[in-house]
Design an enzyme around this catalytic site. Structure first.
Site, short mmCIF file in Angstrom:
data_model
loop_
_atom_site.label_atom_id
_atom_site.label_comp_id
_atom_site.label_asym_id
_atom_site.label_seq_id
_atom_site.Cartn_x
_atom_site.Cartn_y
_atom_site.Cartn_z
N VAL A 104 0.75 -1.32 -0.14
CA VAL A 104 0.03 -0.02 -0.06
C VAL A 104 0.70 1.32 -0.04
CG1 VAL A 104 -1.81 -1.18 1.00
CG2 VAL A 104 -0.31 0.04 2.51
N GLU A 105 2.16 1.08 -0.37
CA GLU A 105 2.98 2.30 -0.27
C GLU A 105 3.73 2.38 -1.53
OE1 GLU A 105 5.57 2.93 3.35
OE2 GLU A 105 4.08 2.11 4.62
N MET A 106 4.95 1.94 -1.92
CA MET A 106 5.34 1.78 -3.30
C MET A 106 5.30 0.69 -3.88
SD MET A 106 8.96 4.06 -2.15
CE MET A 106 9.46 4.53 -3.92
#
Lengths: 349, 349
Positions: B129-131
């Site tokens: 859910v980040e990079m």
């Protein structure tokens, strides 16, 4: 049109390499200043404010998308994606054009639907797949809620109700008019430095003109002639469609300017994109379907000019187009004004 | 731990305002340099490389998320969102901590699961859910595919296989260790400039200590004492839960460090966040559920110390915490190395 274009015939410069179309084409260096509309002369104060607004993501619905997200000034002025990704990971159908030297184009967006940079900036804020604000005044309410912005607006536009959508758009456009990249090897070459382009690049320059690319990609930014703001310079793409262009590149689904006007004559008409810094802005075409510059060149020759290029010609042109990468102005990273102790962004957005 | 902390007892400085806890608490100014791990001393070359990597979005799956997307150095070092938005608009359950002065914390992430900035940087790249990269080597393949990065790695780490995940993480961490904000009004005050804090801010400083906030928010960054890298400094939150904290703020769903260790004793344990520049980092709490600093202060006093603050006390503390906003180093906007004629980003990502 208050600008000076340095125009030099290639014949005198490339000598024996210049034959056919190349020796009659006017090769123009990039002017040091972009044209400015009479009602928005560029000032230091507007540029300073415009830079802040350009990098500020808080005027998108999610607080995550700024102008710079898709038109990244640390890169080639775009996002190197086929189609851009706006709020909530949404994507549209077209590839972000570069902001570098956009000020030299007389209309904006692939279909030319914005007549100015001022108008373009407004469009992206309220596009549901870009910054996703429901209306411009809603975005402006956010700007107005940030105390630190007011002094910038006052300095740029005076103290009589300066914090308006119009002025914000003017500031962003003024900033963008300073985002130009002069002094590419090509520019130095056409100004007289014969060593600025190597032999392959000079061959590529000739192939570029002889193939007919200069028919559309003319002018100082290779996006057509400099014309009064709002003047459309559109071309049909593809002019000679093939099965490959329809299937592999999906070039016939998007109907170009027709989507704006519903006029039959506008089907598949697009703005001629700049070739300045084109080496940095892959992938190519309005839908980003050409992954490499080689591929884009080969397809453009075929689809627009019915020409089949050999590998040597493509390599030479790629080398020439690489010489259109200019000098990027060094910029200070702005500090964006704060909302002390609270946030503009709703957690449900 | 090669650092000097300037430690001054508040008693001598605030005079009659200092009573109770405030006169015995050690108020520390921010050191001019952050602690450095022995195996990654900060060098100019690493910082220069780390800055590029920090701002480069091409190492995320979509090419749209860089470290700076959620830890925005043009703002308060975070994104002013309750929970951050990564690739494809995905969100997690926790609020991005500020990167400013993160170098003074002995562990990273809300649950302390990274023992260093080096480890934290790696975690975000492969967080879905980040990079959203599938693995670190895949991200590193992208770095290695950009020709212009190699000279930076060679200068920072030598010519013997410098382009590794370890070195990339070290460079980002070295850059982050320079992202510190000294010379806040508070720092000038504890160094002896009695006029650096106004009367309300001085009252707030006393209320802050007397209420008991300094029990956890101690040390030069107000994130606990400076300890060797990897040492956990965790506190239970909420300590005295109420119906309101469970329902309105949803503070009991996330189990904090328990999610990492599955140990009963780790339930609801969190890292103590820095209060440096806290006025710039709304919303607050690990889940961003407190929208304003006033609200966060009132709830913290209630949930951690069973104290009810009156409006005057809250206002004074907000004023004091505003004095923890420091000076931000001026930075040049980096130009990110290109992939001439092609793109790293897959259109299907």
């Amino acid at each position: 049109m208050n600008m000076i274009t340095e125009t030099i015939a290639v014949m005198a410069l490339v000598g024996p390499l210049a034959v056919g179309a190349a020796d009659t084409f006017e090769w123009q260096a990039l002017p040091e200043k972009a044209p400015e509309p009479p009602d928005n002369p560029t000032t230091t104060e507007k540029v300073e404010l415009g830079r802040l607004l350009y990098f500020d993501p808080r005027f998108s619905a999610t607080g995550t998308v700024s102008c710079n997200s898709c038109h990244n000034l640390m890169l080639g002025g775009d996002d190197n994606r086929a189609v851009s990704m706006g709020v909530h990971g949404k994507t549209g159908g077209r590839s972000a054009p570069t902001v570098w030297n956009a000020a030299f184009a007389s209309s904006q967006f692939w279909d030319g639907r914005a007549t100015s940079l001022e108008e373009q900036a407004r469009g992206s804020v309220v596009n549901p797949v870009e910054m996703g604000m429901s209306e411009l005044e809603q975005a402006m309410d956010r700007v107005r809620a940030i105390p630190g912005y007011k002094p910038y607006f006052v300095r740029a536009f005076g103290s009589d109700n300066p914090m308006t959508v119009d002025n914000a758009a003017k500031a962003v456009a003024a900033f963008e008019r300073t985002m130009i990249t002069p002094d590419s090897p090509y520019d130095r070459f056409v100004k007289g430095d014969k060593d600025a382009l190597d032999e392959q690049q000079q061959r590529g320059m000739t192939v570029f003109a002889e193939t007919g690319c200069t028919g559309c990609h003319s002018g100082p930014a290779f996006s057509g002639p400099i014309m009064p703001s709002g003047t459309l310079y559109l071309m049909k793409f593809p002019t000679f469609p093939t099965d490959e262009s329809a299937e592999q590149y999906d070039l016939l689904t998007d109907q170009g300017r027709f989507a704006v006007t519903s006029k039959e004559a506008d089907k598949h008409l697009y703005k001629v994109p700049t070739l300045r810094n084109v080496a940095l802005t892959a992938p190519y075409f309005h839908n980003g379907s050409a992954r490499t510059l080689d591929d884009a060149l080969r397809m453009m020759a075929k689809l627009q000019l019915e020409r089949d290029l050999d590998k040597g010609q493509v390599d030479d042109m790629v080398a020439f187009l690489g010489a259109l990468t200019g000098e990027f102005p060094q910029q200070t990273m702005p500090r964006l004004p704060a909302t002390p102790g609270w946030t503009l962004i709703n957690s449900e957005d």
